[in-house]
Design a protein around this motif. Structure first.
Motif, mmCIF file in Angstrom:
data_model
loop_
_atom_site.group_PDB
_atom_site.id
_atom_site.type_symbol
_atom_site.label_atom_id
_atom_site.label_comp_id
_atom_site.label_asym_id
_atom_site.label_seq_id
_atom_site.Cartn_x
_atom_site.Cartn_y
_atom_site.Cartn_z
ATOM 1 N N ILE A 216 5.771 10.321 -4.590
ATOM 2 C CA ILE A 216 6.744 11.255 -4.024
ATOM 3 C C ILE A 216 8.047 11.205 -4.834
ATOM 4 C CG2 ILE A 216 8.121 11.778 -1.955
ATOM 5 C CD1 ILE A 216 5.709 10.822 -0.293
ATOM 6 N N ALA A 217 8.431 9.999 -5.274
ATOM 7 C CA ALA A 217 9.662 9.838 -6.058
ATOM 8 C C ALA A 217 9.544 10.573 -7.397
ATOM 9 C CB ALA A 217 9.946 8.359 -6.285
ATOM 10 N N VAL A 218 8.373 10.439 -8.053
ATOM 11 C CA VAL A 218 8.153 11.117 -9.333
ATOM 12 C C VAL A 218 8.211 12.634 -9.138
ATOM 13 C CG1 VAL A 218 6.444 11.589 -11.141
ATOM 14 C CG2 VAL A 218 6.840 9.235 -10.396
ATOM 15 N N TRP A 219 7.555 13.055 -8.055
ATOM 16 C CA TRP A 219 7.546 14.477 -7.693
ATOM 17 C C TRP A 219 8.989 14.991 -7.534
ATOM 18 C CZ3 TRP A 219 4.722 16.148 -2.491
ATOM 19 C CH2 TRP A 219 4.873 17.532 -2.295
ATOM 20 N N GLY B 207 0.815 -1.210 0.000
ATOM 21 C CA GLY B 207 0.000 0.000 0.000
ATOM 22 C C GLY B 207 0.845 1.255 0.000
ATOM 23 N N LEU B 208 2.002 1.186 0.664
ATOM 24 C CA LEU B 208 2.868 2.376 0.735
ATOM 25 C C LEU B 208 3.627 2.591 -0.564
ATOM 26 C CD1 LEU B 208 4.322 2.152 4.364
ATOM 27 C CD2 LEU B 208 2.737 3.858 3.451
ATOM 28 N N ALA B 209 3.820 1.523 -1.328
ATOM 29 C CA ALA B 209 4.641 1.595 -2.542
ATOM 30 C C ALA B 209 4.171 2.689 -3.511
ATOM 31 C CB ALA B 209 4.680 0.236 -3.221
ATOM 32 N N PRO B 210 2.864 2.723 -3.863
ATOM 33 C CA PRO B 210 2.452 3.766 -4.811
ATOM 34 C C PRO B 210 2.620 5.188 -4.257
ATOM 35 C CG PRO B 210 0.558 2.467 -4.082
ATOM 36 C CD PRO B 210 1.774 1.811 -3.553
ATOM 37 N N ILE B 211 2.426 5.345 -2.936
ATOM 38 C CA ILE B 211 2.613 6.666 -2.324
ATOM 39 C C ILE B 211 4.076 7.078 -2.463
ATOM 40 C CG2 ILE B 211 2.466 7.987 -0.163
ATOM 41 C CD1 ILE B 211 0.153 6.129 0.647
ATOM 42 N N ALA B 212 4.958 6.120 -2.178
ATOM 43 C CA ALA B 212 6.388 6.381 -2.313
ATOM 44 C C ALA B 212 6.721 6.723 -3.768
ATOM 45 C CB ALA B 212 7.186 5.158 -1.861
ATOM 46 N N LEU B 213 6.050 6.042 -4.685
ATOM 47 C CA LEU B 213 6.285 6.271 -6.112
ATOM 48 C C LEU B 213 5.903 7.698 -6.509
ATOM 49 C CD1 LEU B 213 7.180 4.677 -8.699
ATOM 50 C CD2 LEU B 213 4.743 4.447 -9.189
ATOM 51 N N LEU C 253 7.194 24.188 -8.421
ATOM 52 C CA LEU C 253 6.942 22.888 -7.807
ATOM 53 C C LEU C 253 8.059 22.616 -6.805
ATOM 54 C CD1 LEU C 253 5.122 20.326 -7.857
ATOM 55 C CD2 LEU C 253 6.785 19.331 -9.423
ATOM 56 N N PRO C 254 7.845 23.006 -5.549
ATOM 57 C CA PRO C 254 8.903 22.811 -4.557
ATOM 58 C C PRO C 254 9.114 21.331 -4.272
ATOM 59 C CG PRO C 254 6.912 23.674 -3.521
ATOM 60 C CD PRO C 254 6.646 23.607 -4.986
ATOM 61 N N PRO C 255 10.350 20.906 -3.993
ATOM 62 C CA PRO C 255 10.598 19.482 -3.731
ATOM 63 C C PRO C 255 9.869 19.008 -2.468
ATOM 64 C CG PRO C 255 12.552 20.802 -3.298
ATOM 65 C CD PRO C 255 11.560 21.708 -3.936
ATOM 66 N N PRO C 256 9.521 17.698 -2.437
ATOM 67 C CA PRO C 256 8.725 17.177 -1.310
ATOM 68 C C PRO C 256 9.366 17.417 0.050
ATOM 69 C CG PRO C 256 9.487 15.394 -2.769
ATOM 70 C CD PRO C 256 9.754 16.679 -3.470
ATOM 71 N N GLY C 257 10.667 17.321 0.125
ATOM 72 C CA GLY C 257 11.351 17.510 1.412
ATOM 73 C C GLY C 257 11.004 18.863 2.024
ATOM 74 N N ILE C 258 11.034 19.897 1.188
ATOM 75 C CA ILE C 258 10.767 21.255 1.668
ATOM 76 C C ILE C 258 9.301 21.396 2.096
ATOM 77 C CG2 ILE C 258 10.614 23.682 0.922
ATOM 78 C CD1 ILE C 258 13.183 23.268 -0.595
ATOM 79 N N VAL C 259 8.402 20.792 1.286
ATOM 80 C CA VAL C 259 6.965 20.881 1.611
ATOM 81 C C VAL C 259 6.676 20.196 2.948
ATOM 82 C CG1 VAL C 259 4.652 20.154 0.920
ATOM 83 C CG2 VAL C 259 6.232 21.073 -0.785
ATOM 84 N N PHE C 260 7.215 18.966 3.134
ATOM 85 C CA PHE C 260 6.950 18.256 4.396
ATOM 86 C C PHE C 260 7.601 18.987 5.573
ATOM 87 C CE2 PHE C 260 5.914 14.736 1.478
ATOM 88 C CZ PHE C 260 4.690 14.378 2.024
ATOM 89 N N GLY C 261 8.773 19.597 5.313
ATOM 90 C CA GLY C 261 9.429 20.387 6.361
ATOM 91 C C GLY C 261 8.542 21.540 6.791
ATOM 92 N N ARG C 262 7.982 22.234 5.809
ATOM 93 C CA ARG C 262 7.120 23.365 6.122
ATOM 94 C C ARG C 262 5.843 22.902 6.830
ATOM 95 N NH1 ARG C 262 6.119 28.606 4.113
ATOM 96 N NH2 ARG C 262 8.337 28.621 3.751
#
Lengths: 237, 255
Positions: free
Chosen positions: B21-24, B13-19, B38-47
Motif C-alpha cells: 500500500i505504501a509503494v502504491w 504478516g501485515l508488514a508486506p501488505i502495508a508495504l 492509478l488512484p491513491p489507496p485512500g480513495i479506493v478504500f473509501g469507494r
C-alpha cells in the motif's frame, strides 16, 4: 517361510522369537487373516482362517490408533462395530481404560499421549471386543526400557486374570522368557521353526523374584545362545 | 510466550501488505503514475466502503459468491469421491488415471467459450469452469491421502469387525482428511481466481464484470474496488476453511 507347523493350545502365552527377516511378523499376520499364506493354511478351532475377525485381536508396534478419535472413541470402536449400544459400550470402555491405568485420559487424543500410554490404549481397544486370541506384534518394541518393563508387568497381570491365548512376536529374549509358557525360536532364509521351548516357571510371575531365579537365568542364557546360532547360520553379518 | 508470539506473527504478516500500500501511495504521490489512472489507496478504500453498503454492489458480490461456492462444492464432492474411489479400487484407478493425466494440465479456461455456447451466459458456464479448475488439486490430494493410509489402521478396524466396504468411510476417509483439506485449500484459492476470470471474460454481472465495465469506461477507481473485494473475500474464506480444518484435524499431530 517354509515348513511351518505350529499348534497353540487355548489359554497359552506363546512368544515367537527370531532374527529380523525370519517372517515372525508375517506368521502373526497370517493368523490375523491380514495376509494369506502362499501355500498351506492357518486354522483356528479347526476352521481355516480366511480374513480378519474379532476373535483375533492385533496389537501393533506402531500402536495404529485412530488419530481422529479420543482415547474413549478408540476403545469404543470395537464394541460399537459389534453392535453394542452406545451407553453400554461406553461403560465397558471406561472400565477397560481404568484397567490399563489411563483413568482421566478418556477425552485425550492419541497425539497427546506418550508411547507407553498409546500402547495401553491400543491394548484396551483390542480387549474391548473380547478377542479369543491376542496377536501382539513387537508391541513394546518402540518403547524405552523402563516403560517396556512396566508394560510387561501390566500385561502379565491383565493376562493372568482371564488367560486369553496370546501370540507374542518379539526379538527380546528376556521378554519372551518372562512372559511366555512357550517360546518358538525361528531361523531365517528360509523362515523355519528351529525349536519350541517350554518355559516351566511358576505363575503368577513377579519380576523381582524371577530375575533372581536360576531357572529363569538358564532359559535366558540358553535361548540367547540359540538365537546367536540361528542368526549366524541365516546370513553373514 | 505464545501470547507474545502470535501478535508478533500478525505484525510480520501485515508488514508486506502495508508495504504494498505504501509503494502504491508512493507511486501516486511522486507523480510516477497519474492519479487518474492509478488512484491513491485512500480513495479506493473509501469507494469500497461506499460501495459495500449499496444494494447493487452487494448483488454483484452475491452472484460471484454463489458461483464460487457452487463450483467449489461440486469440485469437493467430485474430487473427494473420485479420489477415494480410485485409491480403493484398482479398476477405477485404471480408468481415472489417464483421464486425469490428460485433463489436469489443460488450461480449463480454454473450455470457457465452449461452456458459454453450451450453458449460456448465466451461472451454469461459470460454475462449471470453477468446478473443472478446482477439481484436480482436490482429486489428486485425496487420491494421494487415501492411498497412503497406514495399513495397520485398516487392519485394526477390520479385526474389530468392520466390513470391507465400511472401511472406506470409517478409516480411509478420516485418515485422508489432512490431505483432502490441503487440496481443498488450494482448490478454494483457484476457485476465487477462476470465478473472477470467467466473469471478466463474459458476464452480465459479478465482481469480474464490474471490473471490466469500469476499465472500458476508464473509471480507474471502480476498477480497483472489485479487485480488493475479491482479495478480501479470499482472505475471509481461507480463514473460515482454516477454522474448519483445525476443528476437523484436532486429533492429528500435524495440525
Amino acid at each position: 517361510m517354509s515348513d511351518i507347523s505350529l499348534t497353540i493350545e487355548e489359554g497359552a502365552f506363546v512368544s515367537i522369537l527370531g532374527p529380523s527377516g525370519c517372517g515372525k511378523s508375517t506368521l502373526l499376520y497370517i493368523v490375523g487373516g491380514f495376509v494369506s499364506p502362499t501355500s498351506g493354511a492357518a486354522k483356528m478351532k479347526g476352521k481355516t482362517i480366511s480374513g480378519p475377525g474379532p476373535d483375533r485381536g492385533p496389537v501393533f508396534q506402531e500402536f495404529a490408533l485412530f488419530p481422529w478419535k479420543t482415547v474413549l472413541g478408540n476403545v469404543m470402536y470395537g464394541p460399537r462395530q459389534q453392535g453394542v449400544q452406545a451407553a453400554e459400550a461406553e461403560g465397558q470402555s471406561r472400565a477397560l481404560i481404568e484397567m490399563v491405568g489411563l483413568k482421566g485420559y478418556e477425552n485425550f487424543y492419541p497425539k497427546e499421549l506418550s508411547g507407553g500410554m498409546k500402547q495401553r490404549v491400543a491394548l484396551a481397544r483390542t480387549l474391548a471386543y473380547h478377542p479369543e486370541v491376542l496377536l501382539m506384534d513387537e508391541p513394546f518394541g518402540a518403547l524405552d526400557a523402563h516403560t517396556r518393563t512396566r508394560l510387561q508387568n501390566d500385561l502379565l497381570n491383565i493376562w493372568e486374570r482371564d488367560r486369553k491365548t496370546v501370540l507374542f512376536v518379539t526379538h527380546s529374549v528376556d521378554e519372551a522368557v518372562f512372559l511366555s509358557d512357550k517360546v518358538v525360536m525361528m531361523s531365517k532364509s528360509p523362515g523355519r521353526i528351529r525349536q519350541v521351548i517350554n518355559i516351566d516357571l511358576p505363575r503368577p510371575r513377579r519380576r523381582n523374584e524371577l530375575l533372581l531365579d536360576p531357572r529363569y537365568q538358564k532359559y535366558v542364557v540358553d535361548i540367547e545362545r540359540m538365537f546367536d546360532e540361528v542368526d549366524e547360520t541365516g546370513s553373514p553379518l | 510466550m505464545t501470547s507474545r508470539l502470535v501478535p508478533m506473527n500478525v505484525v510480520l504478516g501485515l508488514a508486506p501488505i502495508a508495504l504494498v500500500i505504501a509503494v502504491w501511495q508512493g507511486l501516486v504521490s511522486s507523480g510516477l503514475a497519474p492519479a487518474s489512472l492509478l488512484p491513491p489507496p485512500g480513495i479506493v478504500f473509501g469507494r469500497l466502503l461506499q460501495q459495500l453498503v449499496t444494494w447493487t454492489y452487494q448483488q454483484e458480490i452475491a452472484s460471484t459468491l454463489f458461483r464460487l461456492f457452487a463450483g467449489f462444492a461440486i469440485a469437493v464432492v467430485l474430487g473427494v469421491g473420485i479420489g477415494i474411489a480410485a485409491a480403493a479400487n484398482p479398476a477405477i484407478n485404471a480408468v481415472v488415471r489417464p483421464i486425469v493425466r490428460v485433463l489436469a494440465p489443460l488450461p480449463k479456461v480454454a473450455l470457457y467459450p465452449a461452456l458459454l455456447l453450451l450453458l449460456g451466459f448465466g451461472h451454469g458456464s461459470k460454475i462449471t469452469l470453477v468446478a473443472a479448475d478446482a477439481l484436480f488439486p482436490i482429486l489428486l490430494s485425496t487420491y494421494y491421502g487415501a492411498s497412503s493410509v497406514e495399513q495397520k489402521l485398516i487392519w485394526s478396524a477390520m479385526a474389530a469387525g468392520t466390513p470391507r466396504y465400511e472401511i472406506l468411510f470409517k478409516v480411509v476417509l478420516p485418515a485422508a482428511m489432512p490431505s483432502i483439506l490441503t487440496g481443498c485449500r488450494i482448490g478454494l484459492v483457484i476457485s476465487c481466481i477462476v470465478v473472477f476470470l470467467a466473469e471478466m471474460i463474459t458476464s452480465t454481472d459479478g465482481l469480474g464484470h464490474v471490473l471490466v465495465t469500469a476499465a472500458r469506461t476508464f473509471q480507474a477507481v471502480d476498477m480497483f474496488v472489485p479487485l480488493i473485494t475479491i482479495s478480501l473475500l479470499g482472505l475471509i474464506l481461507n480463514g473460515l476453511l482454516g477454522v474448519l480444518r483445525s476443528y476437523l484435524l484436532r486429533g492429528f499431530p500435524e495440525a
